[in-house]
Each structure stands twice: as structure tokens, then as C-alpha cells.
Scaffold this motif. Sequence first.
Motif, PDB file in Angstrom:
ATOM      1  N   LEU A 106      37.216  41.830  42.037  1.00 62.52           N
ATOM      2  CA  LEU A 106      37.988  41.722  40.803  1.00 62.52           C
ATOM      3  C   LEU A 106      39.413  42.208  41.021  1.00 62.52           C
ATOM      4  N   LYS A 107      40.394  41.388  40.663  1.00 60.71           N
ATOM      5  CA  LYS A 107      41.804  41.769  40.813  1.00 60.71           C
ATOM      6  C   LYS A 107      42.306  42.440  39.538  1.00 60.71           C
ATOM      7  N   GLY A 108      43.426  43.145  39.639  1.00 56.24           N
ATOM      8  CA  GLY A 108      44.022  43.794  38.483  1.00 56.24           C
ATOM      9  C   GLY A 108      43.369  45.124  38.164  1.00 56.24           C
ATOM     10  N   PRO A 136      47.481  39.969  29.910  1.00 61.16           N
ATOM     11  CA  PRO A 136      46.445  39.044  30.385  1.00 61.16           C
ATOM     12  C   PRO A 136      45.109  39.789  30.464  1.00 61.16           C
ATOM     13  N   THR A 137      44.219  39.503  29.523  1.00 62.81           N
ATOM     14  CA  THR A 137      43.024  40.325  29.320  1.00 62.81           C
ATOM     15  C   THR A 137      41.749  39.516  29.503  1.00 62.81           C
ATOM     16  N   LEU A 138      40.809  40.076  30.236  1.00 64.18           N
ATOM     17  CA  LEU A 138      39.481  39.498  30.414  1.00 64.18           C
ATOM     18  C   LEU A 138      38.463  40.481  29.833  1.00 64.18           C
ATOM     19  N   SER A 158      46.129  41.126  35.584  1.00 67.02           N
ATOM     20  CA  SER A 158      45.133  41.122  34.508  1.00 67.02           C
ATOM     21  C   SER A 158      44.491  42.491  34.305  1.00 67.02           C
ATOM     22  N   VAL A 159      43.997  42.689  33.085  1.00 62.45           N
ATOM     23  CA  VAL A 159      43.213  43.875  32.737  1.00 62.45           C
ATOM     24  C   VAL A 159      41.819  43.392  32.351  1.00 62.45           C
ATOM     25  N   PRO A 177      37.424  52.374  37.767  1.00 60.65           N
ATOM     26  CA  PRO A 177      38.200  51.994  36.586  1.00 60.65           C
ATOM     27  C   PRO A 177      39.549  52.721  36.542  1.00 60.65           C
ATOM     28  N   TRP A 178      40.521  52.069  35.979  1.00 65.94           N
ATOM     29  CA  TRP A 178      41.815  52.701  35.664  1.00 65.94           C
ATOM     30  C   TRP A 178      41.665  53.583  34.427  1.00 65.94           C
TER      31      TRP A 178
END
Length: 450
Positions: A106-108, A136-138, A158-159, A177-178
Amino acid sequence: MDLKNKRVLVVGLGKSGISAAHFLREQGARVTVSDSRDAVALAGEIPALLEAGIMVETGGHGLLTFRRSDLIVVSPGVPMDTPELKQVIAFGLPVIGELELASRYLKGKIVAITGSNGKTTTTTLVGEILKAAGLPTLVGGNIGLPVIDLVEKSSDESVSVLEVSSFQLETVEKFHPWISVVLNITPDHLDRHGSFENYAAAKARITERQGSGDFLVLNAEDKATQMVAGKTNAQVFWFSARRPIKQGAFVHGESVLFLPKEGGKAEPIMPVSEIPLKGAHNVENVLAAVCVARLAGVSAEVIRKAVAQFKAVEHRLEFVASVAGVDYYNDSKATNVDATMKAVASFDGGIHLILGGKDKDSDYGQMAELLRERVKAVYTIGSAAEKIEHQLRGVVKMKSAGTMQVAVQDAAESAVPGDVVLLAPACSSFDQFENYEHRGRVFREIVAAL
């Protein structure tokens, strides 16, 4: 991870297991899937798997299938004490979950949200706020869309906002996680984890890999959640609906405020009256979302507008209809005692409560005082009915309904204008339904037929 030509076994063919199997195959792995259900039960899934070149084992797990694998990916619904898994772990074979697998691709940035209750509402709300801010949210995870399905859509900007369960967190290794959130920790899934301590420890793993540049959001009013603060290297932010706090989101008077740092000046976010969701627990969910949004740089103005426009998530205190002056609410996602108590506490009284399903080693007696105060009658369904009736005998009028159809009909006949018929079962759904969504849909269909 270099998966090309690796022998990878996926255990469990739920949503995430199927998605993981196809993803692994696309990465060049030699994939086998194994499920305890027979081929008839999996008839809808097997053809697409075979067509993709994935081997399928049904009707049980073969130890040789496990032993011959280079990597094993476990679906959340498969207990880690499954005999075959215990053996291969003892042999030193790598075993990870779909969440861990996905996180390596997973990127971002990742926002991960867990808790015994409120995960889905908070995850959805955070996603809506970040989208409203133009990020940009998923959104995915335990909320219904497997994390692995987000990989292709993700980018460095993306987030990914993920709902994560204790089952998923059991198998994380490098998941980082951030911003992570632990909303609450109350007894749940004790039939799986064995003890409350084990369950709480699984939840705490959400912050295991976090560092000083990351953030952990915790409930200042939940003792078990507070203990997670001692297990993190992240910056801790708090939320409280009861009192001002040193750093984080809280309610003061009639307003939601956010304090960005200890000793700083509190920022007004919105009036509490603008929160459209029913129940005190949803105020806490909003406070947690405010913390995440402000840490992500979203303005108070955007947060206020997004929260005000937010509607209750399906199957979470979802208003279904008003029939002959009686309101019907679907809280099928209330799969443990604490969630049911929060649902009941959202109404002043006159409640006809539908309880039951598959027991998770729960203590229903905890609800006695609240039910005595607010509930007119309980209608029991499913395999846990006898236990519920025994533990709540004499507390409230009770009727053994057996099925959802009978429970709704009986409640409709007994209720008078101004009353509430509430599905908040305090149990999982797997005795009579495919999942809690299926249970909620059936409830809605029966109400619609009234």
C-alpha cells in the motif's frame, strides 16, 4: 516482498481471502487456497479461482498443504490456534494476515482505526472529512472492502483510512499507521481470544510499529484504552466527551473543541447540536474523527460541514421506518453487550429490544439495570436465546421468539405509538445469517412488509 514463483497458501475464503489469493497470483505466486467448508458451500467462488490458476482445497485443511508453503496468508475469520497453523508456526514457516500483506504494498499514508465499537462509523466519517478536504482518500479494511483491494488505487499522495479488527491485528508484523485510533476496548470475541487481556493486547498491536513522527488517538474515558498509551512511541492525542483534556478533542459546554498541544489554545470546531448522529457514543466517534482530521491538516470549517452532512452508517442505529407511530431502528452491528447498551442508552425508554444470535462468551447480565430502566420487553432469537433468558430472568418482560420474523411481528403487536423497536442483538449473526449485514437487511425487509 518477492512473491514470484513462491508457494503461497491462503487460509479461509472470505472476502479478504479471495482478494488476497487473486492479488498473490497477479504477483506471480503459485497460490493454493484452503477452506474448511465443502465444495458445495464454495460453489460460487471456486470457478473464478481455478480460472485464475489458483489451486483449491475444500472440506478441511491438509497439513501437507501447509507444510509445503513458503508463505501462509490467514484470513481474519480463521483462528490462529487452528491445529495446522500452530504446527507450521512451530516449524518456523512465515504466517501473516491479509492486512499485513496489503500494508507491504500500500502506497501513501495509513490511518488505522480500531475499537470494540464505533469503528465503522468513525472510519466512514474520517474518510468523508478527508475527501471533503480534497485529500486523495481510500477507505477499506474490516468495513467491507479488503485492504488488498486498495493497493492498486493507492499512490504516494493517498491516505488509506482502514477499519482494523482484533483478528486482523493478531497477525501484523510491519504494519505501520501514520495515525492510529483506539476508540474503546470492552469485552468482545472472548470465544476467540480466550481472555479480555488477550483481546486488549491484540488491539494494542495497532501502535506497535509507530514512532515519534506518528500519532495515536485514544479515549480518555476508557481505562483499557488508556493503557495503550504506555505501549507506544507515537505522539498521543486524547478525546473526551466529558471534560477538557491536555491535548486532543473534547466537549466543553455545548461546543466541540480541539487543543493542538499541551498549554496551547483550544480551537472551536462545531456546536455539539450539529452532530446528526443519535447517541452519546457517536459524540465520542466524532471527537476521534476530529482528532484525526486536524492531525491530517483539515480545517475546522471543513470538519464542521462534513460532520453536519454525515448520515448514520447502514446497520448502525439506522432508522428504518415509522409504522403506526412506532419507530424501527436497525443496529445489527451491535454484536456485543457494550454496543447494545450504547444503543439502548440512545433512547429515553419505550424500547422493544430484539436480542440474540451466536453467543461470544458474553455476560448479558451487565445489561440488567439499563434494561430495567428503558426497555419494555425483550424478544430473543437464535442460539444464544436460552442463555440470555437465563441471565436476564426477572429483569424485564421477555418472549422467546426464535426467529427475526416472529420477533418483529411480536414487537409490532405489543408496541404503542411513541415506542421504539430496536434490533441490537449483542451477539454475532452466524447461527441464522451470513453476517450482520444480512441480519440487518432481513430486519429491514420484515419491517417494510408491516
